[in-house]
Write an enzyme that holds these catalytic residues in place. Sequence first.
Site, PDB file in Angstrom:
ATOM      1  N   SER A  33       0.818  -1.205   0.000  1.00  0.00           N
ATOM      2  CA  SER A  33       0.000   0.000   0.000  1.00  0.00           C
ATOM      3  C   SER A  33       0.857   1.262   0.000  1.00  0.00           C
ATOM      4  CB  SER A  33      -0.895   0.001   1.246  1.00  0.00           C
ATOM      5  OG  SER A  33      -1.713   1.150   1.245  1.00  0.00           O
TER       6      SER A  33
ATOM      7  N   GLY B  74       7.399  -2.939  -1.753  1.00  0.00           N
ATOM      8  CA  GLY B  74       7.011  -1.542  -1.658  1.00  0.00           C
ATOM      9  C   GLY B  74       8.084  -0.592  -2.159  1.00  0.00           C
TER      10      GLY B  74
ATOM     11  N   ILE C 271       3.656  11.250   3.976  1.00  0.00           N
ATOM     12  CA  ILE C 271       2.725  11.607   2.914  1.00  0.00           C
ATOM     13  C   ILE C 271       1.422  12.128   3.515  1.00  0.00           C
ATOM     14  CG2 ILE C 271       1.496  10.813   0.865  1.00  0.00           C
ATOM     15  CD1 ILE C 271       4.527  10.646   0.573  1.00  0.00           C
TER      16      ILE C 271
ATOM     17  N   CYS D  33      -0.790   3.807  10.712  1.00  0.00           N
ATOM     18  CA  CYS D  33      -0.014   4.774   9.945  1.00  0.00           C
ATOM     19  C   CYS D  33       0.485   5.863  10.889  1.00  0.00           C
ATOM     20  CB  CYS D  33      -0.886   5.368   8.851  1.00  0.00           C
ATOM     21  SG  CYS D  33      -0.068   6.646   7.899  1.00  0.00           S
TER      22      CYS D  33
ATOM     23  N   ASN E  58      -5.713  -0.470   7.429  1.00  0.00           N
ATOM     24  CA  ASN E  58      -4.478   0.212   7.792  1.00  0.00           C
ATOM     25  C   ASN E  58      -4.618   0.828   9.181  1.00  0.00           C
ATOM     26  OD1 ASN E  58      -2.148   1.678   7.984  1.00  0.00           O
ATOM     27  ND2 ASN E  58      -2.513   2.978   6.198  1.00  0.00           N
TER      28      ASN E  58
END
Lengths: 335, 233
Positions: free
Chosen positions: A38, A283, A88, A147, A144
């Site tokens: 991801s 990734g 991000i 994060c 998720n």
Amino acid sequence: MSELQSRRAAAPQSGGAPAEFPIRIGPARFANPYFAASGCFGYGLEYATYIAPTELGAIVTKTITLEPRAGNPMPRLQETPAGLLNSIGLQNVGLEVYLRDKLPELLAAGGVPFVSIAAADHDEYVHMAARLAEHPGIVAVEVNLGCPNVDAGGDRDAAEARAVERITRAVKDRLPDRAVAIKLTPNVTDITNLARGAEQGGADAVVAINTVAGMDIDLQGGRPTFARVRAGLSGPAIFPIALLRVWEIARAVDIPVVAVGGIAGPTEALKFFMAGATAVQLGTVLYSRPELLAEVRQGVRDFVRERGLSHPHELRLGPDAGARFDRAGPACAPD
Amino acid sequence: MSIHDEGDGWRSFMVKPVGPASRELAGLGPGAQVDVTPPLGNGFPGAADLAAGRLQPAARPTGARAAAPRLLLVGGGFGVAPLHFVARRLDALDAGSDYTILYGGRTARDVELEVLDGVRGAVLPSTDDGTLGFHGTCVDLAVEQVRRRGPGVAARTIVLACGSHAMMAALHAALRAHVAHVFVSLEAVMACGVGVCMGCVTPSVRGMVPICTEGPVFRSEDVFDVATEVQHV
């Protein structure tokens, strides 16, 4: 012709790679155990020039949130000696635009989406899961939970095994016939607690690990590099950390473990399989070397065949492997 | 890192060694093989379009001939490197384009005029401390250059700029309202280069967009007239 050139030449036409080492996660079947991680592969088609979406067992999408998110201020990236720090901030198009525009595109190209989602609270998870359930083309969902680059949820949520169990149950109840995988953060004291919480909540798999929390300081500017100070480290530096967590989780739960973190070639993928992984995700490495996917596939294929085996799952180290250290528990260092 | 020049069967790049990758690139010798994935994103408007003043959106009454534009190429420090490439392409057109390169640095040592060897257009250096050329920033010099030729010329002036983010923001603030177009070349640390990781974004009128695919060249009003939004969950 260089490796990259031949890969690029082959990619657009090499769709529909034959199933190789197929795997099962809950009710879902995948043609091979190699997924895109991801945040590293967009919504699936952006890398099409280099990697046909059908070459991957599944593509874990950029994490989708209910509403579109603009993400964090710049700078968002910082290279480190053996990895990448990112902040991000889950910039994504939001659930409705994803379902309307991005999902159909990937399905039409024959790709298998493994939809990553993140929500602010229990009710939002329920709502998102219910929306995803309306689309039969979605066979798998990755939650998720860990994060480090957002405010709500993030590590605070994931640090609670009970919360993990509750959220897993909320999502799985609405997606009983799809694979539901819980992606865990390594930034906790004992990741196996969270993994057991996910298993108790009905998860079909656990995904480990998300990025490792870190930071950088701008020397000239005299301030933290990232606006949120804290960022996530990925890449080769975190492989030993990921490998340990996968090892521990595989011995703590019975559900499949999807391993991710620092794969740089076939060696790391093989070690993940030996540690007990069912599938692996690539990734950060794809940013600089998209041809790595083909190298990993070839390397694993060769290693498995050389040993007269028929599937990388047969590489999994037996129950007595590491038993000398396991008895002392995860908190004790090996002698 | 920037495209610098080209010829029959070759291209040259300028690399500023600031980290491991750029140092390695700068250290390559003849015969070294490099895998290149060009081009990423866009570039400055093409030389032919620039010379003809032909830029989108082109709102021109039918039949009217565009007046030949005045081109101001404004480079801050290393930012002058891609402008050399633009200038060489303009020279190759042999259209006698009216262009001036403004090259600014902090002090004389930072203004390496040999970077612009071979260009036919005028080169005006500037230094913050006045040790070479115009005493002031290249933005100050650009403002002076636009003012000097009057509003008629300003209205057909196209500015191409490359330099620090602050320099290009200042240029936009000072000149955009007075000239026909301002194009800026942004930069950021990039990871994927294909618009996937969202690590190299800039605020823009279309939201946070990757510089690697939507840029690096933008109309200055598209990226400097927007507020930065940070969304919190």
